[in-house]
Design a protein around this motif. Sequence first.
Motif, short mmCIF file in Angstrom:
data_model
loop_
_atom_site.label_atom_id
_atom_site.label_comp_id
_atom_site.label_asym_id
_atom_site.label_seq_id
_atom_site.Cartn_x
_atom_site.Cartn_y
_atom_site.Cartn_z
N GLU A 10 0.83 -1.20 0.00
CA GLU A 10 0.00 0.00 0.00
C GLU A 10 0.87 1.26 0.00
OE1 GLU A 10 -3.03 2.82 0.20
OE2 GLU A 10 -2.95 0.76 -0.57
N LEU A 11 1.96 1.22 0.76
CA LEU A 11 2.87 2.37 0.78
C LEU A 11 3.46 2.61 -0.60
CD1 LEU A 11 4.15 4.44 2.71
CD2 LEU A 11 6.01 2.82 3.06
N SER A 12 3.80 1.55 -1.30
CA SER A 12 4.34 1.69 -2.64
C SER A 12 3.29 2.26 -3.60
CB SER A 12 4.83 0.33 -3.15
OG SER A 12 5.38 0.43 -4.44
N ARG A 13 2.04 1.82 -3.44
CA ARG A 13 0.97 2.34 -4.29
C ARG A 13 0.82 3.85 -4.12
NH1 ARG A 13 -4.00 4.10 -4.15
NH2 ARG A 13 -4.13 3.92 -1.88
N TYR A 16 3.79 5.66 -5.70
CA TYR A 16 3.72 5.77 -7.16
C TYR A 16 2.84 6.95 -7.58
CZ TYR A 16 2.84 4.67 -12.06
OH TYR A 16 2.72 4.75 -13.42
N GLN A 17 1.83 7.27 -6.81
CA GLN A 17 0.99 8.42 -7.11
C GLN A 17 1.79 9.71 -7.07
OE1 GLN A 17 -2.17 8.10 -4.22
NE2 GLN A 17 -3.26 6.51 -5.38
N SER A 18 2.85 9.74 -6.25
CA SER A 18 3.73 10.91 -6.21
C SER A 18 4.79 10.86 -7.30
CB SER A 18 4.42 11.00 -4.84
OG SER A 18 3.48 11.15 -3.80
N VAL A 19 5.18 9.66 -7.70
CA VAL A 19 6.22 9.50 -8.72
C VAL A 19 5.70 9.80 -10.11
CG1 VAL A 19 7.67 7.77 -9.87
CG2 VAL A 19 7.58 7.84 -7.37
N ARG A 20 4.52 9.32 -10.44
CA ARG A 20 4.05 9.40 -11.83
C ARG A 20 3.99 10.81 -12.38
NH1 ARG A 20 -0.32 5.44 -14.69
NH2 ARG A 20 0.09 6.15 -16.81
N HIS A 28 6.64 3.37 -19.46
CA HIS A 28 7.33 2.80 -18.30
C HIS A 28 6.45 1.75 -17.64
CE1 HIS A 28 4.70 5.76 -16.31
NE2 HIS A 28 4.75 4.96 -15.26
N THR A 29 7.09 0.93 -16.84
CA THR A 29 6.40 -0.03 -15.98
C THR A 29 6.83 0.25 -14.55
OG1 THR A 29 6.13 -1.78 -17.63
CG2 THR A 29 6.27 -2.47 -15.33
N ALA A 30 5.86 0.30 -13.65
CA ALA A 30 6.16 0.56 -12.24
C ALA A 30 5.64 -0.60 -11.41
CB ALA A 30 5.52 1.87 -11.78
N ALA A 31 6.46 -1.07 -10.48
CA ALA A 31 6.09 -2.26 -9.70
C ALA A 31 6.82 -2.26 -8.37
CB ALA A 31 6.44 -3.53 -10.48
N ARG A 55 8.93 2.67 -1.69
CA ARG A 55 9.85 2.25 -2.75
C ARG A 55 9.11 1.56 -3.87
NH1 ARG A 55 12.06 -3.09 -2.68
NH2 ARG A 55 11.08 -4.45 -1.12
N LEU A 56 9.77 1.51 -5.03
CA LEU A 56 9.25 0.81 -6.20
C LEU A 56 10.35 0.71 -7.24
CD1 LEU A 56 8.72 3.19 -8.55
CD2 LEU A 56 6.72 3.63 -7.16
N GLN A 57 10.09 -0.13 -8.25
CA GLN A 57 10.97 -0.20 -9.41
C GLN A 57 10.29 0.51 -10.57
OE1 GLN A 57 10.01 -3.42 -8.08
NE2 GLN A 57 11.74 -3.57 -6.68
#
Length: 333
Positions: A10-13, A16-20, A28-31, A55-57
């Motif tokens: 959930e933290l990663s999700r 990602y909202q801040s990263v995108r 790109h692919t985010a995971a 964190r995420l890739q």
Amino acid sequence: MSPAFVSGVELSRRFYQSVRPLLPHVPHTAALIGPGSEILGFDTERSTDHDWGPRLQLFLSAEDLAAHGDAIRARLDAGLPDTVAGHATTVLPERGVVVAELGAWLTGRLGFDPRDGVTTRDWLATPAQALAEVTAGVVHHDGLDRLHRVRESLAWYPDEVWRYVLACQWQRIGQEEHFVGRCGEVGDELGSAVVAARLARDLMRLVLLMNRRYPPYSKWLGTAFARLPGVDGLRTALTAALTAANWHAREHHLVVAYETVARMHNDLGLTDPLDARVRFFFDRPFRVIGGGRFARALAGDADRPLIGTVDQFADNTDLLSHADRARVVGTVI
């Protein structure tokens, strides 16, 4: 005050909202996949005491990584918020975002790129933990349209490999099951208990494999096993075997476990039904299930030695946690 616990997925999700919004218009692919207790859904508040944070890739094509990778890293470094759900984004390298090319990342984790196909050697030379790490976790966005297909291709062993892996797990049990009584007979209760613990571990891994679940490494083996459906009675028997005061009681509880797992084998329908009752080990007064019977039935006329995947015959962390080392050892069979 420490922030409220949020699962790593959930933290990663949220991260990602801040990263995108900071990304240029580049596919790109985010995971969130790879190592970490949160990938398998086993994280708790205790997990946050080190190497923890949003964190995420972020996977790019090789061309876009070369053209835009440095700029993307700079934009992320400058534009990411300091915290997500109260957890700092500054505690992990690269602000928690690994920017990489998918094939190179997969090769680093697995020792091969599954986009080129997965051979029998690939399956056998890859620890189950590594396969679990790539197929669990979460994919936030697959703009490259590659990671979903990779995860599907690695979701489980092909049938012939699955049968072989099951055979090898039964073989391990058949090779040691009579030692519980033999050690006890000569007064070595400690040795008997150690063997029983090894057998319990092998039975747990076997049942995970029967349920098409990649067995995780030791820290999470019991947790993963406990989450399987219909194993409460088996857990009770194994727990009793490991806490028994003498080898006779230890064997009694293992007998319950053996016969339970033998019935599970028959329910799979992978072989003709086998006698699920224990028997004596030759003329000795030690009760065993005869793991070799199940191994032979599963292996059929295959000529490959019943050694198994790299983590079925080796459990050294410094081997299994490095894909290149595991691959060297796993491909010599």
